[in-house]
Scaffold this active site. Structure first.
Site, mmCIF file in Angstrom:
data_model
loop_
_atom_site.group_PDB
_atom_site.id
_atom_site.type_symbol
_atom_site.label_atom_id
_atom_site.label_comp_id
_atom_site.label_asym_id
_atom_site.label_seq_id
_atom_site.Cartn_x
_atom_site.Cartn_y
_atom_site.Cartn_z
ATOM 1 N N CYS A 9 26.545 44.836 37.888
ATOM 2 C CA CYS A 9 27.829 44.522 37.247
ATOM 3 C C CYS A 9 27.569 43.453 36.197
ATOM 4 O O CYS A 9 26.441 43.294 35.737
ATOM 5 C CB CYS A 9 28.885 44.123 38.277
ATOM 6 N N ARG A 15 31.462 42.593 42.111
ATOM 7 C CA ARG A 15 31.371 44.028 42.405
ATOM 8 C C ARG A 15 30.013 44.465 42.920
ATOM 9 O O ARG A 15 29.924 45.186 43.924
ATOM 10 C CB ARG A 15 31.740 44.846 41.153
ATOM 11 N N ASP A 120 37.244 45.018 37.782
ATOM 12 C CA ASP A 120 36.609 43.741 38.090
ATOM 13 C C ASP A 120 37.605 42.808 38.795
ATOM 14 O O ASP A 120 38.553 42.325 38.170
ATOM 15 C CB ASP A 120 36.119 43.101 36.799
HETATM 16 P P1 4NP Z 1 31.366 40.806 38.492
HETATM 17 O O1 4NP Z 1 32.644 39.921 38.087
HETATM 18 O O2 4NP Z 1 30.796 41.348 37.195
HETATM 19 O O3 4NP Z 1 31.951 41.886 39.340
HETATM 20 O O4 4NP Z 1 30.420 39.891 39.219
HETATM 21 C C1 4NP Z 1 32.585 38.861 37.180
HETATM 22 C C2 4NP Z 1 32.279 37.601 37.630
HETATM 23 C C3 4NP Z 1 32.267 36.534 36.754
HETATM 24 C C4 4NP Z 1 32.577 36.750 35.415
HETATM 25 C C5 4NP Z 1 32.873 38.013 34.962
HETATM 26 C C6 4NP Z 1 32.874 39.072 35.843
HETATM 27 N N1 4NP Z 1 32.625 35.651 34.543
HETATM 28 O O5 4NP Z 1 33.115 35.816 33.403
HETATM 29 O O6 4NP Z 1 32.149 34.545 34.897
#
Ligand code: 4NP
Length: 145
Positions: A9, A15, A120
């Site tokens: 991800c 995710r 997300d």
């Molecule tokens: P992930 O979610 O891609 O599912 O781990 C996110 C976690 C943090 C961030 C973006 C997406 N962020 O912008 O810090």
């Protein structure tokens, strides 16, 4: 041969570690890991609310640590699962010349839902909903291995 699957991800704190934990619970014989296309959270454990929602269903994500995707991952894994189209494009940008490791959209395996992305929860805040989808996609993916 053991199948090695990498879940990817953006941050590797919501995710993809959840997908790794769910699939590990369903298929402990597989070699699994997860990574982020970004290095924003490298070294961090999964996001607290994601860990909490997973823990309530019996998935322990506490030992996982975020890391960034690297070109070597195409050699170390048999299958790469992207959580959304942006992830897939960023994964493809790292593919070594001549490498044929399949990169699939994980959400496609959630039966009948017609989804292309795992939303997300860092933004939607629907940590339980994303676990429902991940469990469904995990069952669908494992049925096709
Ligand atoms: P992930 O979610 O891609 O599912 O781990 C996110 C976690 C943090 C961030 C973006 C997406 N962020 O912008 O810090």
């Amino acid at each position: 041969m053991t199948t090695r699957i990498l879940f990817v991800c953006l941050g590797n704190i919501c995710r993809s570690p959840a997908a790794e934990g769910v699939v590990r619970a369903m298929a402990p014989e597989l070699v699994l890991d997860s990574a982020g296309t970004s290095d924003w959270h490298s070294g961090e454990p999964p996001y607290g609310p994601m860990q909490g929602a997973a823990s309530a269903r019996g998935y322990d994500l506490s030992g996982l640590r975020a890391r960034q995707l690297r070109a070597q991952d195409f050699l170390d894994f048999d299958l790469i699962m992207a959580m959304d189209e942006d992830n897939r494009a960023n994964i493809e940008a790292l593919r070594p010349a001549g490498n044929g490791t399949p990169v699939h959209l994980f959400a496609k395996y959630a039966e009948g839902q017609g989804l292309r992305a795992v939303p997300d929860p860092y933004y939607t805040r629907d940590f339980d909903g994303v676990l429902d989808l991940i469990e469904e996609a995990a069952r669908g993916m494992l049925a096709q291995l």
